[in-house]
Design an enzyme around this catalytic site. Structure first.
Site, PDB file in Angstrom:
ATOM      1  N   ASP A  83      -5.140   6.277   2.583  1.00 51.07           N
ATOM      2  CA  ASP A  83      -5.432   4.884   2.257  1.00 51.07           C
ATOM      3  C   ASP A  83      -6.854   4.519   2.682  1.00 51.07           C
ATOM      4  O   ASP A  83      -7.403   5.094   3.631  1.00 51.07           O
ATOM      5  CB  ASP A  83      -4.444   3.986   3.000  1.00 51.07           C
ATOM      6  CG  ASP A  83      -4.437   2.572   2.468  1.00 51.07           C
ATOM      7  OD1 ASP A  83      -3.575   2.261   1.635  1.00 51.07           O
ATOM      8  OD2 ASP A  83      -5.307   1.772   2.876  1.00 51.07           O
TER       9      ASP A  83
ATOM     10  N   HIS B 132       0.846  -1.191   0.000  1.00 48.21           N
ATOM     11  CA  HIS B 132       0.000   0.000   0.000  1.00 48.21           C
ATOM     12  C   HIS B 132       0.883   1.244   0.000  1.00 48.21           C
ATOM     13  O   HIS B 132       0.524   2.269  -0.565  1.00 48.21           O
ATOM     14  CB  HIS B 132      -0.921   0.014   1.223  1.00 48.21           C
ATOM     15  CG  HIS B 132      -2.109  -0.878   1.052  1.00 48.21           C
ATOM     16  ND1 HIS B 132      -3.409  -0.435   1.148  1.00 48.21           N
ATOM     17  CD2 HIS B 132      -2.196  -2.194   0.754  1.00 48.21           C
ATOM     18  CE1 HIS B 132      -4.242  -1.432   0.937  1.00 48.21           C
ATOM     19  NE2 HIS B 132      -3.527  -2.522   0.709  1.00 48.21           N
TER      20      HIS B 132
END
Ligand code: UDP
Length: 498
Positions: free
Chosen positions: A128, A25
């Site tokens: 995120d 990520h």
């Protein structure tokens, strides 16, 4: 006011990017942050000190290039949550019992991050998906929150379809196929290939629900994808979610344009120069399109029983290969001795090269000797292989890999499945061991030079050309970032005139 590009005239637009605490990520979101800085937005990346080491070198390189970008590091409250110093991410080496503590540490950091949004005067935040709270934090400050998805448009659309229509309840068994309703293509799956939290609700199901709701309250979302790669799903996703979204990929290609960028990407510890030259020297002795790259991403470990099958399949395939392997400490021996002997044998025969731990994947994939991948269908890797114009043997394991496999095999037709049947958690071995025959069959089909193989290669090459066009001036991702920045700019202006 001119739209700044390389020379940065948008300094007055300030952004904060907050990646999640796991390698795959962090990598694409940091690349994205760097793209915004490349287009003149003033960028601060918030992360903890240990996680920052994974990308700081790239940020330093960008600063030297005069781009307005920096990292703001937070001290992870390890001792408060009873973790040893340095354990502050969700990775292949994070012991299972420590995972809840990492989540706790992250929760403790939340108010500090929220304060920083304010103190650093952010005009917008890109966070995120695992930070649903940031939608509310942004709302309080009256600034847009843009959510980063680490996945594909197809995967998010497929998940939406499963959640909305629950097709997995209409089949008799775990292995009976069903069609994912409402999608642009007829995609079939089985119950066993769905994430466990979709089949049986658990804590993660609740988290995903919170995430989806936060998406509805966000300004929009950004993906490491590009229009030409999954156009139908791009449109479909926006339609069913009713949200704005921008594909900005392939971010790896765009943000990492020279080899120092590519080599620095995602690597925590410095490998010795000698080691680096090793694979390159070896690869440079190989003919074009002749070598397989075998890797299962940053989070996976296999049990010895599976490593043995892969080794036999590779050795038996007759093709050369680079295999990125990881020692598995959870099992006695963990296949280490076996792999060492295997490594010795294939080095001597010149057939194979093992990379232990972290591989410079971008550099390897762009080497002309590479002819294809065996991949777990991690989304970043799929985009990187498309970018390199390479077909794949698909072997999905966890997360949304089984959905990504549908895109690669059924929609884009650039992959051959090994026939993986069972979803597992990223930190579990699962019960399925894919046989050497199944792996070998996939490899033979991919590298065999037959008609099917040639067609796949042709399609992969075509997509690679489109990937490169997408980030050029006038390309879809390029237009997207310019539009998005322009939009965020007008939002800021309209706010200050209020
Ligand atoms: N990666 C790498 N070297 C490695 C393993 C992974 O550079 O040895 C990079 C890879 O290029 C990709 C990311 O790490 O950008 C892995 O992300 P992906 O979504 O493919 O898989 P995940 O790690 O989430 O399973």
């Amino acid at each position: 006011m001119g739209m700044g590009t390389e020379n940065g005239k948008n300094h007055e637009l300030r952004a904060i990017f907050v990646p999640f605490l796991s390698t795959s990520h962090i990598i694409p979101l940091v690349d994205m942050a760097r793209l915004f800085a490349m287009h003149g937005v003033d960028v601060t990346i918030l992360t903890t000190s240990h996680n920052a080491t994974m990308f700081q070198k790239s940020i330093d390189l960008d600063s030297l290039r005069g781009r307005p970008i920096r990292t703001h590091t937070l001290k992870f409250p390890a001792s408060m949550v009873g973790l040893p110093e340095g354990v502050e991410s969700f990775n292949v080496d994070t012991p299972k019992d420590m995972i809840p503590k990492v989540y706790m540490g992250l929760a403790i950091l939340q108010p500090e991050m929220e304060n920083l949004f304010h103190q650093l005067n952010a005009d917008f935040i890109v966070t995120d998906l695992f930070y649903p709270w940031s939608a509310d934090a942004a709302a309080k400050l009256g600034i847009p929150r843009i959510m980063f998805h680490g996945a594909s448009y197809l995967a998010r659309s497929a998940l939406h379809s499963v959640q909305q229509y629950q097709p997995h309840f209409n089949v008799e068994s775990d292995s009976e196929k069903f069609v994912l309703p409402g999608l642009p293509n007829q995609l079939e799956m089985t119950r066993l290939q769905l994430p466990d939290w979709v089949r049986t609700p658990n804590g993660y199901t609740d988290l995903m629900k919170t995430i989806m709701e936060s998406e509805e309250r966000s300004y929009g979302s950004v993906f490491n994808s590009f229009y030409e790669l999954e156009r139908d799903y791009y449109e479909h996703y926006k339609k069913v979610m009713g949200t704005k979204s921008w594909g900005l990929g392939p971010v790896s290609l765009w943000a990492n344009q020279d080899s120092s960028d590519k080599a620095a990407r995602g690597k925590t510890e410095l490998e010795s120069e000698e080691e680096e030259e090793g694979w390159l020297k070896w690869l440079n002795t190989k003919p074009e399109n002749s070598v397989l790259y075998v890797s299962f991403g940053s989070m996976n470990k296999f049990p010895e029983s599976q490593l043995v099958e892969i080794a036999h399949a590779l050795e038996g395939s007759g093709h050369s290969f680079i295999w990125v392997v990881r020692k598995n400490e959870e099992e006695e021996g963990g296949g280490f001795n076996f792999l060492q002997e295997f490594e010795k044998r294939v080095r001597e025969s010149g057939k194979g090269y093992l990379i232990w731990g972290w591989a410079p994947q971008l550099l390897i994939l762009e080497n002309v000797a590479i002819g294809g991948l065996v991949t777990h269908c991690g989304w970043n890797t799929v985009v990187e292989s498309v970018n390199a114009g390479l077909p794949m043997v698909t072997w999905p394991l966890f997360a949304e890999h089984f959905f990504n496999e549908k895109l690669v095999v059924d929609v884009l037709k650039i992959g051959v499945p090994v026939g993986a049947k069972e979803w597992r958690n990223w930190n579990e071995f699962g019960s399925e061991v894919v046989s050497r025959e199944a792996i070998g069959k996939g490899i033979a089909c991919l590298m065999g030079g037959g008609e099917e193989d040639k067609e796949m290669r042709r399609r992969a090459k075509k997509l690679s050309v489109e990937a490169k066009k997408a980030i050029e001036l006038g390309g879809s991702s390029h237009n997207n970032i310019l539009h998005l920045i322009r939009e965020l700019h007008s939002l800021k202006l309209s706010k200050s005139h209020r």
